[in-house]
Scaffold this active site. Structure first.
Site, PDB file in Angstrom:
ATOM      1  N   SER A 147     -52.670  25.965  38.458  1.00  0.00           N
ATOM      2  CA  SER A 147     -53.309  26.043  37.135  1.00  0.00           C
ATOM      3  C   SER A 147     -53.679  27.460  36.707  1.00  0.00           C
ATOM      4  CB  SER A 147     -54.557  25.160  37.108  1.00  0.00           C
ATOM      5  OG  SER A 147     -54.202  23.801  37.102  1.00  0.00           O
ATOM      6  N   LYS A 176     -51.910  28.778  33.700  1.00  0.00           N
ATOM      7  CA  LYS A 176     -52.241  28.382  32.327  1.00  0.00           C
ATOM      8  C   LYS A 176     -52.718  29.561  31.491  1.00  0.00           C
ATOM      9  CE  LYS A 176     -53.639  23.779  33.944  1.00  0.00           C
ATOM     10  NZ  LYS A 176     -54.786  22.879  34.216  1.00  0.00           N
ATOM     11  N   TYR A 182     -43.767  23.014  32.549  1.00  0.00           N
ATOM     12  CA  TYR A 182     -45.123  23.101  33.090  1.00  0.00           C
ATOM     13  C   TYR A 182     -45.118  22.979  34.612  1.00  0.00           C
ATOM     14  CZ  TYR A 182     -49.886  21.776  34.304  1.00  0.00           C
ATOM     15  OH  TYR A 182     -51.121  21.707  34.894  1.00  0.00           O
ATOM     16  N   TYR A 240     -62.957  24.476  34.817  1.00  0.00           N
ATOM     17  CA  TYR A 240     -63.017  23.035  34.546  1.00  0.00           C
ATOM     18  C   TYR A 240     -64.443  22.569  34.283  1.00  0.00           C
ATOM     19  CZ  TYR A 240     -58.353  23.450  36.536  1.00  0.00           C
ATOM     20  OH  TYR A 240     -57.074  23.834  36.805  1.00  0.00           O
ATOM     21  N   VAL A 254     -55.176  24.394  42.274  1.00  0.00           N
ATOM     22  CA  VAL A 254     -55.409  23.422  43.345  1.00  0.00           C
ATOM     23  C   VAL A 254     -54.699  23.777  44.646  1.00  0.00           C
ATOM     24  CG1 VAL A 254     -55.903  21.528  41.772  1.00  0.00           C
ATOM     25  CG2 VAL A 254     -53.536  21.953  42.491  1.00  0.00           C
TER      26      VAL A 254
END
Length: 641
Positions: A92, A95, A217, A269, A287
């Protein structure tokens, strides 16, 4: 019992604070920042809280003990420790950079119509969209990231995925590749992400081909990095979008500002609020165990440790960044003082000598060996990062000086973490047979006392302190001259003869005899005032033995200021003597001093009876004045750099 002074109390508090940073025994010279990073790594390496991600099968193979930390400053200096070169996938963290790519491609307004910037409070893979608009709440959750991936278009024949990979590689400063095993694992198990993509399609955010956006992605999340690459990518953001190592422009400044803003509020998050409160840095986690954090204008941080907390963030990564933010005073909402370069000027003793006037032979020695002494003038607020840049290189015996002086005269504030890095530096410098001193630190007794306390607690000795940089330079010069004289094979210099020769240079024997006949030998006891400011100048002095200082009174009655210190073989009082003016400074003896004195009446008789000899004396005095003027010009030129 006498109460402890405020400086003593401050020193104890600072020393206690520094002690919290721990200590690592070093077997080789290291930069102080590296030593600190090793302490942080050792502090958290034994933590095994958290679980390795298993919902992507390929990630479950990670070793929970892997732990690497890397830092890179915006000038490209890097430090790393532990498993900093262990490959893992970016997940992530990707992103933030894909979001930056579409901002540069499409502009902020177009992107904001498709992706919001609001924190969600939900898990990163929540299947939710913004009420009313049906758009993702921000680009750091999976819904926003899938949308961002869909907005990357091919350009000039370069496929969209290759453009993403090229941008990641430019930010990392090296070619990055996709881990095919992780990519396959993501694609085969990404059912929740497929649900998110179809929800986006149903809401009209994605076009008719959600699978293409998903593939892109999954691929961007499977790019292989390490902690050093993450730190470089973070430093690129910290540097306004320019890679500090390569100098390549990766993202525009406006885009970097937007990316960092969203990272600050959404990058961690549903723990983003706690993160911003305790750490206070733009950050993004993945992660696979990676965590990237940015100190704008200063530093990039990359941490890798696979075990995750319940919110999907690396346990060691979060703890490490909290320590870094606390220890190094990195929180963006800190003291709010304006930052300035902490290193004002640096120079060796070969470039800028002390105010002590040296003989010709001593000047030649210092010109050749003055590189062994170096003064670094610090300024402003001394934080960990400020000192790290200011003292860089002093720890290396191959390039660092034998005697180093840190001048605190223009320092405003000293953080405890700066004391910690200075203690490490002193130990490292001393371990190679060299030494480091401080000067001008009278305004910071707590910090300098704390430095001594830390050194003594580690079995070391306090640092030598000087009132100002000039006296520190003089002390180092004396050490250099002692060392050079011990190894010199040249002839001994008769300084008394040299003093006489400086006045008699170029004269024939007859003229020299005429001048010498008019010289009077005098002796002065230590502490004697030879010349008083404001007195008429009737005599010229040639020092044959001893040392004396030329001073002027400072405004406000704070004591005299030394202009220069003179020793054997030098002349003083020449300007006022020739021009028949009043003295402009006081001259007092530091030791027993012997001089040859030429009085004005004696010189007048020389001009009348031996005009050729008198002209030669004036020419030699002009050389002395010229040498002084050149030295002052060199000093001004150096200080104006």
């Amino acid at each position: 019992m006498e109460a402890p002074s405020s400086g003593t109390i401050l020193a104890s508090r600072v020393a206690e604070r520094v002690g919290e940073l721990g200590r690592v025994v070093r077997d080789r010279p290291r930069a102080p920042a590296q030593a600190y990073l090793e302490r942080v790594h050792a502090r958290h390496a034994g933590t095994f809280d958290g679980e390795v991600a298993t919902y992507i099968p390929a990630l479950a193979e990670a070793d929970p003990a892997w732990f690497g930390i890397a830092l890179m400053t915006v000038d490209g200096t890097s430090y790393d420790v532990g498993d900093s070169t262990q490959p893992f996938t970016i997940q992530s963290i990707s992103k933030a950079f894909t979001y930056g790519l579409i901002l540069d491609d499409l502009g902020e307004a177009a992107v904001r119509r498709r992706i919001g910037v609001e924190p969600t409070g939900d898990a990163f893979n929540a299947i939710t969209l913004a009420p009313g608009t049906g758009t993702p709440l921000n680009p750091m959750v999976n819904a926003g990231a899938i949308t961002a991936a869909s907005l990357v278009a091919a350009d000039d024949g370069i496929p969209a995925l290759q453009r993403i990979l090229a941008l990641f590689s430019a930010a990392a400063g090296r070619p990055l590749v996709i881990d095919e095993a992780v990519f396959t694992s993501e694609r085969e198990t990404g059912h929740r992400n497929r649900a998110i993509a179809h929800l986006l399609r149903a809401s009209g955010v994605l076009g008719d081909e959600p699978d293409a956006a998903l593939e892109r992605y999954f691929a961007q999340c499977s790019v292989e990095v390490d902690a050093i690459a993450l730190a470089t990518m973070a430093a690129t953001l910290a540097n306004g979008g320019v890679n500090p190592r390569t100098g390549a422009r990766v993202l525009s400044p406006a885009t970097v500002r937007a990316v960092l803003s969203v990272m600050s509020t959404c990058g961690m998050y549903d723990s983003a609020g706690d993160w911003l409160y305790t750490v206070g840095l733009p950050a993004k986690s993945g992660v696979a165990g990676g965590l990237l954090a940015v100190v704008p204008g200063q530093l990039g941080i990359g941490v890798f440790s696979p075990p995750l907390d319940q919110r999907g963030n690396s346990v060691r990564g979060v703890s490490t960044c909290r320590d870094l933010a606390r220890d190094l005073d990195l929180h963006l909402v800190g003291r709010g003082r304006a930052s300035a370069p902490s290193l004002r000027v640096r120079h060796t003793l070969a470039r800028l000598a002390s105010k002590r006037t040296r003989t010709e032979s001593e000047r030649q020695m210092l010109a050749q060996a003055g590189w062994q002494g170096e003064v670094r003038e610090l300024q402003g607020d001394l934080t960990f990062l400020a000192v790290e840049g200011a003292v860089r290189g002093l720890e290396d015996p191959t390039i660092g000086p034998r005697w180093a002086v840190l001048d605190f005269a223009r320092v405003v504030h000293v953080e405890p973490t700066a004391v910690a890095i200075l203690a490490d530096l002193v130990e490292t410098v001393r371990s190679s047979g060299r030494d480091l001193f401080v000067c001008g630190a009278a305004a910071h007794p707590g910090a300098t006392d704390a430095l001594d306390l830390v050194l003594e607690s580690r079995g070391g000795t306090p640092v030598r302190r000087f009132a100002d940089a000039d006296h520190a330079r003089e002390w180092c010069e004396d050490r250099i001259l002692d060392a050079e004289s011990a190894t010199s094979t040249g002839p001994d210099v008769d300084e008394a003869a040299a003093a006489e020769a400086s006045l008699l240079r170029g004269m024939c024997a007859e003229d020299a005899a005429a001048v010498k006949a008019r010289l009077e030998r005098r002796r002065f006891m230590p502490g004697s005032l030879i010349v008083r400011r404001g007195d008429a100048a009737h005599e010229l002095y040639l020092i044959t033995n001893g040392r004396l200082s030329v001073t002027v009174d400072r405004a406000g009655g704070v004591g005299p200021r030394r202009l220069t210190t003179l020793s054997e073989g030098t002349v003083f009082g020449e300007l006022a003597f020739v021009n028949r003016e009043t003295r402009t400074a006081d001259v007092h003896t530091d030791t027993m001093v012997e001089c040859l004195v030429l009085g004005s009446d004696a010189f007048d008789s020389l001009m009348r009876d031996e005009p050729r000899a008198a002209a030669a004396v004036l020419a030699n005095l002009l050389r002395v004045v010229g040498a002084t003027a050149r030295r002052l010009t060199d000093e001004l030129a150096l200080l104006s750099d």
